[in-house]
Motif scaffolding. Structure first.
Motif, PDB file in Angstrom:
ATOM      1  N   ARG A  63     -11.540  -7.016 -10.513  1.00 44.84           N
ATOM      2  CA  ARG A  63     -12.727  -6.194 -10.659  1.00 44.84           C
ATOM      3  C   ARG A  63     -12.270  -4.828 -10.032  1.00 44.84           C
ATOM      4  O   ARG A  63     -12.337  -3.863 -11.034  1.00 44.84           O
ATOM      5  CB  ARG A  63     -13.900  -6.772 -10.063  1.00 44.84           C
ATOM      6  CG  ARG A  63     -15.328  -5.806 -10.281  1.00 44.84           C
ATOM      7  CD  ARG A  63     -16.345  -6.369  -9.715  1.00 44.84           C
ATOM      8  NE  ARG A  63     -16.295  -6.236  -8.265  1.00 44.84           N
ATOM      9  CZ  ARG A  63     -17.219  -6.826  -7.358  1.00 44.84           C
ATOM     10  NH1 ARG A  63     -18.256  -7.277  -7.785  1.00 44.84           N
ATOM     11  NH2 ARG A  63     -17.284  -6.484  -6.115  1.00 44.84           N
ATOM     12  N   ASP A  64     -12.191  -4.643  -8.872  1.00 39.18           N
ATOM     13  CA  ASP A  64     -12.330  -3.465  -8.184  1.00 39.18           C
ATOM     14  C   ASP A  64     -10.831  -3.040  -8.124  1.00 39.18           C
ATOM     15  O   ASP A  64     -10.639  -1.631  -7.722  1.00 39.18           O
ATOM     16  CB  ASP A  64     -12.929  -3.376  -6.901  1.00 39.18           C
ATOM     17  CG  ASP A  64     -14.343  -3.646  -7.070  1.00 39.18           C
ATOM     18  OD1 ASP A  64     -14.824  -3.083  -8.111  1.00 39.18           O
ATOM     19  OD2 ASP A  64     -14.839  -4.602  -6.265  1.00 39.18           O
ATOM     20  N   PHE A  65      -9.815  -3.737  -8.010  1.00 35.83           N
ATOM     21  CA  PHE A  65      -8.340  -3.450  -7.601  1.00 35.83           C
ATOM     22  C   PHE A  65      -7.352  -3.969  -8.527  1.00 35.83           C
ATOM     23  O   PHE A  65      -7.320  -3.374  -9.761  1.00 35.83           O
ATOM     24  CB  PHE A  65      -8.218  -4.145  -6.242  1.00 35.83           C
ATOM     25  CG  PHE A  65      -8.906  -3.572  -5.093  1.00 35.83           C
ATOM     26  CD1 PHE A  65      -8.679  -2.402  -4.385  1.00 35.83           C
ATOM     27  CD2 PHE A  65     -10.156  -4.368  -4.614  1.00 35.83           C
ATOM     28  CE1 PHE A  65      -9.738  -1.996  -3.323  1.00 35.83           C
ATOM     29  CE2 PHE A  65     -10.883  -3.887  -3.556  1.00 35.83           C
ATOM     30  CZ  PHE A  65     -10.601  -2.819  -3.208  1.00 35.83           C
ATOM     31  N   PHE A  66      -6.328  -4.520  -8.153  1.00 31.46           N
ATOM     32  CA  PHE A  66      -5.317  -4.846  -9.056  1.00 31.46           C
ATOM     33  C   PHE A  66      -4.427  -6.271  -8.531  1.00 31.46           C
ATOM     34  O   PHE A  66      -4.747  -6.618  -7.557  1.00 31.46           O
ATOM     35  CB  PHE A  66      -4.390  -3.752  -9.328  1.00 31.46           C
ATOM     36  CG  PHE A  66      -3.701  -3.525  -8.012  1.00 31.46           C
ATOM     37  CD1 PHE A  66      -2.651  -4.292  -7.215  1.00 31.46           C
ATOM     38  CD2 PHE A  66      -4.378  -2.431  -7.004  1.00 31.46           C
ATOM     39  CE1 PHE A  66      -2.348  -3.846  -6.034  1.00 31.46           C
ATOM     40  CE2 PHE A  66      -3.813  -2.204  -5.772  1.00 31.46           C
ATOM     41  CZ  PHE A  66      -2.716  -2.841  -5.152  1.00 31.46           C
ATOM     42  N   VAL A  67      -3.843  -6.897  -9.644  1.00 36.32           N
ATOM     43  CA  VAL A  67      -2.797  -7.650  -9.073  1.00 36.32           C
ATOM     44  C   VAL A  67      -1.391  -7.237  -9.707  1.00 36.32           C
ATOM     45  O   VAL A  67      -1.393  -6.939 -10.838  1.00 36.32           O
ATOM     46  CB  VAL A  67      -3.282  -9.405  -9.641  1.00 36.32           C
ATOM     47  CG1 VAL A  67      -1.944 -10.275  -9.429  1.00 36.32           C
ATOM     48  CG2 VAL A  67      -4.499  -9.830  -8.810  1.00 36.32           C
ATOM     49  N   ARG A  68      -0.669  -7.516  -8.734  1.00 33.79           N
ATOM     50  CA  ARG A  68       0.872  -7.085  -9.129  1.00 33.79           C
ATOM     51  C   ARG A  68       1.725  -8.284  -9.186  1.00 33.79           C
ATOM     52  O   ARG A  68       1.708  -9.011  -7.836  1.00 33.79           O
ATOM     53  CB  ARG A  68       1.401  -6.042  -8.582  1.00 33.79           C
ATOM     54  CG  ARG A  68       0.772  -4.582  -8.516  1.00 33.79           C
ATOM     55  CD  ARG A  68       1.621  -3.684  -7.944  1.00 33.79           C
ATOM     56  NE  ARG A  68       0.863  -2.514  -8.158  1.00 33.79           N
ATOM     57  CZ  ARG A  68       0.451  -1.559  -7.286  1.00 33.79           C
ATOM     58  NH1 ARG A  68       0.351  -2.117  -5.987  1.00 33.79           N
ATOM     59  NH2 ARG A  68      -0.210  -0.604  -7.515  1.00 33.79           N
ATOM     60  N   ALA A  69       2.396  -8.709 -10.103  1.00 30.72           N
ATOM     61  CA  ALA A  69       3.448  -9.729 -10.414  1.00 30.72           C
ATOM     62  C   ALA A  69       4.708  -9.429 -10.393  1.00 30.72           C
ATOM     63  O   ALA A  69       5.023  -8.742 -11.301  1.00 30.72           O
ATOM     64  CB  ALA A  69       2.974 -10.604 -11.645  1.00 30.72           C
ATOM     65  N   TYR A  70       5.480  -9.786  -9.473  1.00 32.53           N
ATOM     66  CA  TYR A  70       6.972  -9.542  -9.472  1.00 32.53           C
ATOM     67  C   TYR A  70       7.743 -10.543  -9.958  1.00 32.53           C
ATOM     68  O   TYR A  70       7.792 -11.627  -9.341  1.00 32.53           O
ATOM     69  CB  TYR A  70       7.393  -9.103  -8.109  1.00 32.53           C
ATOM     70  CG  TYR A  70       6.618  -8.073  -7.423  1.00 32.53           C
ATOM     71  CD1 TYR A  70       7.239  -6.619  -7.439  1.00 32.53           C
ATOM     72  CD2 TYR A  70       5.433  -8.163  -6.864  1.00 32.53           C
ATOM     73  CE1 TYR A  70       6.524  -5.537  -7.175  1.00 32.53           C
ATOM     74  CE2 TYR A  70       4.690  -7.043  -6.261  1.00 32.53           C
ATOM     75  CZ  TYR A  70       4.995  -5.831  -6.636  1.00 32.53           C
ATOM     76  OH  TYR A  70       4.430  -4.665  -5.840  1.00 32.53           O
ATOM     77  N   VAL A  71       8.358 -10.432 -11.336  1.00 31.04           N
ATOM     78  CA  VAL A  71       8.932 -11.304 -11.930  1.00 31.04           C
ATOM     79  C   VAL A  71      10.397 -11.278 -11.769  1.00 31.04           C
ATOM     80  O   VAL A  71      10.947 -10.167 -12.319  1.00 31.04           O
ATOM     81  CB  VAL A  71       8.532 -11.169 -13.452  1.00 31.04           C
ATOM     82  CG1 VAL A  71       9.117 -12.512 -14.238  1.00 31.04           C
ATOM     83  CG2 VAL A  71       7.112 -11.494 -13.660  1.00 31.04           C
TER      84      VAL A  71
END
Length: 109
Positions: A97-105
């Motif tokens: 909603r307000d921020f982010f998610v980062r996925a390091y693959v």
């Protein structure tokens, strides 16, 4: 290593899966960090490890997790930290909603 960012109003698992598909990765490791508003996770039933218990949450939560890519499919486990509780398990869905998610693959050969 590749970075997949899940932005506002996006669904985490679907976005990461689409990113993995686009990169053509069939095997790999994933590390996650960010924050979500909703999440659906499952944990094993205490009397039968083959039965999953789905739980849904709707409140601001910090997210950290790890996962894998096997045969091109993303599989994620997360810990979710809210103001008054902590949840965890296999991630089925989550929405930023307000921020982010980062996925390091990290692809594996």
């Amino acid at each position: 290593m590749h970075l997949i960012t899940v932005g506002r109003d996006a669904e985490v698992v679907a976005t990461i899966q689409a990113g993995v598909d686009g990169l053509g990765i069939t095997a790999g490791a994933i590390t996650l960090i960010g924050a979500v508003q909703t999440a659906t996770v499952s944990v094993m039933h205490q009397d039968d490890a083959l039965v999953d218990r789905l739980r849904g949450y709707d409140l601001p939560m910090e997210l950290s997790g790890t996962g894998e890519i096997v045969d091109g499919r993303v599989h994620l486990h997360v810990t979710l930290h809210a103001e008054t509780a902590t949840f965890g398990g296999h991630l089925h869905a989550a929405t930023v909603r307000d921020f982010f998610v980062r996925a390091y693959v990290t692809p594996l050969s």
